[in-house]
Design a protein around this motif. Structure first.
Motif, PDB file in Angstrom:
ATOM      1  N   ARG A  66       0.863  -1.189   0.000  1.00 57.64           N
ATOM      2  CA  ARG A  66       0.000   0.000   0.000  1.00 57.64           C
ATOM      3  C   ARG A  66       0.895   1.233   0.000  1.00 57.64           C
ATOM      4  N   ALA A  67       0.399   2.294  -0.584  1.00 64.08           N
ATOM      5  CA  ALA A  67       1.145   3.553  -0.568  1.00 64.08           C
ATOM      6  C   ALA A  67       1.395   3.992   0.871  1.00 64.08           C
ATOM      7  N   PRO A  68       2.448   4.783   1.112  1.00 64.27           N
ATOM      8  CA  PRO A  68       2.821   5.114   2.488  1.00 64.27           C
ATOM      9  C   PRO A  68       1.763   5.909   3.237  1.00 64.27           C
ATOM     10  N   GLU A  69       1.668   5.627   4.509  1.00 58.02           N
ATOM     11  CA  GLU A  69       0.715   6.341   5.369  1.00 58.02           C
ATOM     12  C   GLU A  69       1.114   7.808   5.537  1.00 58.02           C
ATOM     13  N   PHE A  70       2.425   8.065   5.627  1.00 62.51           N
ATOM     14  CA  PHE A  70       2.835   9.426   5.993  1.00 62.51           C
ATOM     15  C   PHE A  70       2.626  10.432   4.871  1.00 62.51           C
ATOM     16  N   THR A  71       2.391   9.944   3.635  1.00 61.77           N
ATOM     17  CA  THR A  71       2.067  10.865   2.536  1.00 61.77           C
ATOM     18  C   THR A  71       0.618  10.711   2.081  1.00 61.77           C
ATOM     19  N   TRP A  72      -0.179   9.980   2.843  1.00 62.45           N
ATOM     20  CA  TRP A  72      -1.532   9.661   2.385  1.00 62.45           C
ATOM     21  C   TRP A  72      -2.350  10.936   2.140  1.00 62.45           C
ATOM     22  N   GLY A  73      -3.040  10.924   1.011  1.00 61.94           N
ATOM     23  CA  GLY A  73      -3.856  12.057   0.626  1.00 61.94           C
ATOM     24  C   GLY A  73      -3.164  13.044  -0.284  1.00 61.94           C
ATOM     25  N   ARG A  74      -1.859  12.864  -0.510  1.00 63.10           N
ATOM     26  CA  ARG A  74      -1.118  13.791  -1.380  1.00 63.10           C
ATOM     27  C   ARG A  74      -0.973  13.267  -2.796  1.00 63.10           C
ATOM     28  N   GLY A  75      -1.389  12.009  -3.040  1.00 65.55           N
ATOM     29  CA  GLY A  75      -1.298  11.473  -4.395  1.00 65.55           C
ATOM     30  C   GLY A  75      -0.028  10.706  -4.663  1.00 65.55           C
ATOM     31  N   ALA A  76       0.412   9.911  -3.714  1.00 65.93           N
ATOM     32  CA  ALA A  76       1.601   9.080  -3.922  1.00 65.93           C
ATOM     33  C   ALA A  76       1.326   8.044  -5.010  1.00 65.93           C
ATOM     34  N   LEU A  77       2.408   7.469  -5.521  1.00 64.84           N
ATOM     35  CA  LEU A  77       2.277   6.413  -6.521  1.00 64.84           C
ATOM     36  C   LEU A  77       1.355   5.313  -6.012  1.00 64.84           C
ATOM     37  N   GLN A  78       0.356   4.967  -6.790  1.00 59.66           N
ATOM     38  CA  GLN A  78      -0.557   3.846  -6.519  1.00 59.66           C
ATOM     39  C   GLN A  78      -1.306   4.022  -5.203  1.00 59.66           C
ATOM     40  N   GLU A  79      -1.592   5.269  -4.860  1.00 59.12           N
ATOM     41  CA  GLU A  79      -2.346   5.533  -3.636  1.00 59.12           C
ATOM     42  C   GLU A  79      -3.815   5.159  -3.864  1.00 59.12           C
ATOM     43  N   LEU A  80      -4.233   4.106  -3.205  1.00 59.12           N
ATOM     44  CA  LEU A  80      -5.591   3.595  -3.361  1.00 59.12           C
ATOM     45  C   LEU A  80      -5.979   2.896  -2.072  1.00 59.12           C
ATOM     46  N   ASP A  81      -7.161   3.207  -1.572  1.00 59.66           N
ATOM     47  CA  ASP A  81      -7.672   2.517  -0.384  1.00 59.66           C
ATOM     48  C   ASP A  81      -8.193   1.158  -0.849  1.00 59.66           C
ATOM     49  N   GLN A  82      -7.374   0.139  -0.679  1.00 59.49           N
ATOM     50  CA  GLN A  82      -7.630  -1.144  -1.342  1.00 59.49           C
ATOM     51  C   GLN A  82      -8.528  -2.080  -0.547  1.00 59.49           C
ATOM     52  N   ALA A  83      -8.451  -2.038   0.771  1.00 62.62           N
ATOM     53  CA  ALA A  83      -9.192  -2.996   1.591  1.00 62.62           C
ATOM     54  C   ALA A  83     -10.694  -3.001   1.307  1.00 62.62           C
ATOM     55  N   PRO A  84     -11.335  -1.832   1.108  1.00 66.92           N
ATOM     56  CA  PRO A  84     -12.783  -1.879   0.841  1.00 66.92           C
ATOM     57  C   PRO A  84     -13.152  -2.648  -0.424  1.00 66.92           C
ATOM     58  N   ILE A  85     -12.223  -2.734  -1.380  1.00 66.14           N
ATOM     59  CA  ILE A  85     -12.512  -3.444  -2.629  1.00 66.14           C
ATOM     60  C   ILE A  85     -12.852  -4.903  -2.346  1.00 66.14           C
ATOM     61  N   PHE A  86     -12.255  -5.473  -1.322  1.00 64.87           N
ATOM     62  CA  PHE A  86     -12.384  -6.904  -1.056  1.00 64.87           C
ATOM     63  C   PHE A  86     -13.389  -7.230   0.054  1.00 64.87           C
ATOM     64  N   SER A  87     -14.068  -6.223   0.551  1.00 68.46           N
ATOM     65  CA  SER A  87     -14.898  -6.437   1.738  1.00 68.46           C
ATOM     66  C   SER A  87     -16.039  -7.420   1.496  1.00 68.46           C
ATOM     67  N   THR A  88     -16.549  -7.508   0.274  1.00 69.96           N
ATOM     68  CA  THR A  88     -17.694  -8.388   0.021  1.00 69.96           C
ATOM     69  C   THR A  88     -17.283  -9.795  -0.417  1.00 69.96           C
ATOM     70  N   VAL A  89     -15.992 -10.036  -0.632  1.00 67.57           N
ATOM     71  CA  VAL A  89     -15.565 -11.346  -1.145  1.00 67.57           C
ATOM     72  C   VAL A  89     -14.501 -11.977  -0.251  1.00 67.57           C
ATOM     73  N   THR A  90     -14.425 -11.538   0.988  1.00 66.22           N
ATOM     74  CA  THR A  90     -13.471 -12.100   1.941  1.00 66.22           C
ATOM     75  C   THR A  90     -14.152 -12.281   3.288  1.00 66.22           C
ATOM     76  N   LYS A  91     -13.498 -13.048   4.155  1.00 61.52           N
ATOM     77  CA  LYS A  91     -13.951 -13.165   5.538  1.00 61.52           C
ATOM     78  C   LYS A  91     -13.501 -11.969   6.365  1.00 61.52           C
ATOM     79  N   GLY A  92     -12.564 -11.222   5.831  1.00 64.33           N
ATOM     80  CA  GLY A  92     -12.071 -10.029   6.492  1.00 64.33           C
ATOM     81  C   GLY A  92     -11.146  -9.288   5.554  1.00 64.33           C
ATOM     82  N   SER A  93     -11.211  -7.963   5.573  1.00 68.46           N
ATOM     83  CA  SER A  93     -10.353  -7.142   4.718  1.00 68.46           C
ATOM     84  C   SER A  93      -9.949  -5.924   5.531  1.00 68.46           C
ATOM     85  N   ARG A  94      -8.642  -5.776   5.775  1.00 70.89           N
ATOM     86  CA  ARG A  94      -8.200  -4.842   6.803  1.00 70.89           C
ATOM     87  C   ARG A  94      -6.929  -4.118   6.382  1.00 70.89           C
TER      88      ARG A  94
END
Length: 555
Positions: free
Chosen positions: A112-140
């Motif tokens: 995952r893109a770094p936490e300390f630059t989150w929101g500034r548009g780092a390379l591949q900055e994407l909140d990924q865990a929600p994508i998998f919330s409906t097809v996993t037992k847990g996504s965190r």
């Protein structure tokens, strides 16, 4: 990369090392991955750290997860895949979904893109865990280095607990490089503290339904294998003399050729029964959504599942039970006690099953030119040992495999399951060979499916993972060509280039292979493949006009 720490790194001191340590403690023996900087600390820990872990790098992230899924299915311990941020993560949505549908224990860790630059548009900055919330037992998302080890341990425990399935974790690159919590990640899979799972449902009522039945049928699915209940299931059906139809990884629990195995008589079994006991598989499209018996006198349906949430709710049930399947089946066997009044019914199904095998003799030995796809199985089946792992990846060609191949042992059959991802086979073969270094492995692949993942032959070659690949090459998308003709009286976009030399692709990648165009050449080519000791593709050109004969309820 400016967000990487500029300091000497202790391989055991990072949060990434805590992830690897927790995975090893939970039973992981291999990490399947494709290189990416966001997950370097996991590589370093697996390579140089105190918790070494075999690393197998693939050519597409999907193959890494398909491989880990296969490990989970075969070993019943969660497989482990690690993918880099952004496209590396989004590339694995389909294989994770397949594992969800199949109930396969799996942990996927994403960069995952770094936490300390989150929101500034780092390379591949994407909140990924929600994508998998409906097809996993847990996504965190792991937010701190301190929680990395415990989060991973919890993910493995969750994935391995009934009902099994995938868990997704992600952590920023800065988190993974950060100093770990000194507390090791506690491992563990399956049920907590080794306690047996509670059983819900009225087993006395179910036993009474079985005793009263005149034409019962048992359906065994993959969760019976996953739950470690294959021994209890075989004892249950043998003691009571019940006829069995199997699907998925339920295949082989009652060995092919066993008097109770009537999978080839599936249609008369399903349409003629008065009681269907469905165990360890959903009442989905593969078994007519749970509709059994004559139309004017539907059969009573009993559903036994490994956990309460898996019990069907879309149709009325005569009874149900959930929990540890070994306990349920052993108890039911004791309660019923002896075979009921169904001897004539079972004998009739056994005879119908034998007749179906005999009726296939002509096509299994067909001398047609172009080759009848069934002839491939006529040559292959005598060459399969009881411990051969057979993997299916294809549409029409692999449908023939479901008809003909009935394993003698459980845990020897892999298919994509009800989600049906094409292109899963190369990854599954990689995982199967890592999980089982000694048994023969045969991947059955259609030419369409091969186009989605054949580059991962390179992975097999680099990691010295020999398998036999048998291709049915009909130069078409067979599952679509025929149905489109039925609907529109023509087909488009269903043809592939004729006689494509996929075997030459395999040779170019360091494996071996050959093209087969005559039926009498199939057997010798398969023998050469088994003897080769390398990834070997037998590319067999088949007749595109011969489609698998489908029905909605039977083989």
């Amino acid at each position: 990369m400016s967000h990487l720490p500029s300091l000497a790194i202790d391989s055991n001191a990072s949060a990434g090392a805590a992830v690897v340590e927790a995975a090893v403690n939970a039973g992981a023996e291999a990490m399947f991955t494709l290189s990416g900087a966001h997950i370097f600390p996991l590589y370093d820990a697996a390579h140089r750290g105190d918790a070494p872990l075999r690393m197998v790098d693939v050519r597409h992230e999907a193959s890494a997860v398909f491989a880990a899924e296969a490990v989970g299915k075969l070993t019943r311990t969660p497989g482990f895949a690690v993918v880099t941020a952004g496209p590396g993560v989004t590339n694995v949505l389909s294989p994770i979904t397949q594992a969800c549908f199949a109930g396969a224990p799996l942990v996927v860790f994403g960069g995952r893109a770094p936490e300390f630059t989150w929101g500034r548009g780092a390379l591949q900055e994407l909140d990924q865990a929600p994508i998998f919330s409906t097809v996993t037992k847990g996504s965190r998302t792991v937010r701190t280095a301190a929680e990395a080890g415990t989060a991973t341990a919890e993910a493995f425990a969750t994935a391995g607990r009934a009902h099994r399935g995938p868990v997704f974790l992600e952590a920023g690159i800065d988190i993974l490089f950060s100093p770990r919590d000194s507390t090791p990640g506690a491992g563990g899979v399956g049920e907590e503290a080794g306690a047996p799972r509670a059983v819900t449902g009225d087993l006395e009522q179910i036993a009474a339904l079985i005793r009263a039945a005149e034409r019962p049928i048992v359906v065994l699915g993959g969760d019976v294998w996953s739950d470690g209940a294959e021994g209890a299931a075989l004892a249950f059906v043998e003691t009571l003399g019940l006829p069995v139809v199997s699907n998925g990884m339920g295949r082989g629990i009652v060995p092919g050729g066993h008097p109770c195995c009537v999978t080839r008589a599936r249609k008369p079994a399903f349409s003629g029964c008065d009681l269907a006991l469905v165990i360890g598989t959903p009442l989905d499209f593969r078994i007519g959504y749970g509709a059994f018996g004559p139309y004017d006198a539907p059969a009573a349906v009993v559903h036994l599942a490994d956990s309460p949430e898996q019990v069907a709710t879309h149709r009325p049930l005569a009874a149900s039970a959930a929990g540890d399947l070994s306990t349920i089946l052993t108890t039911l066997g004791d309660l019923v006690g002896h075979p009921g009044r169904w001897g004539e019914w079972v004998n009739g199904l056994s005879e119908a099953s034998r007749a179906a095998y005999l009726g296939d003799g002509d096509i299994l030995a067909a001398q047609r030119d172009p080759i009848h796809p069934a002839r491939i199985y006529g040559e292959l089946m005598p060459r399969l040992s009881d411990d051969t792992i057979v993997i299916g990846d294809g549409g029409d060609f692999v449908s023939w495999a479901g008809r003909f191949i009935h394993p003698k042992r459980p845990g020897r059959w892999l298919d994509p399951g009800p989600f049906g991802c094409l292109g899963a086979g190369l990854g599954a073969a990689i995982g199967a060979r890592v999980a089982d270094p000694d048994s023969p492995i045969v991947l059955l692949v259609g030419d369409g499916a091969a186009g989605m993942s054949l580059m991962d032959v390179d992975t097999l070659v680099r990691h010295k993972l020999p398998i036999v690949v048998v291709m049915g090459n009909n130069s078409a998308w067979g599952l679509e060509k025929g149905p489109m003709r039925m609907v529109y009286s023509y087909d488009i976009l269903a043809d592939l280039a004729p006689q494509t030399r996929y075997d030459e692709v395999v040779r170019a990648l360091g494996g071996a292979g050959e093209l087969v165009t005559r039926p009498e050449a199939i057997g010798p080519a398969i023998d050469r493949a088994f003897a080769s000791g390398v990834p070997y593709l037998v590319n067999i050109v088949t007749d595109p006009e011969i489609a698998y004969p489908r029905s909605t309820t039977g083989l």
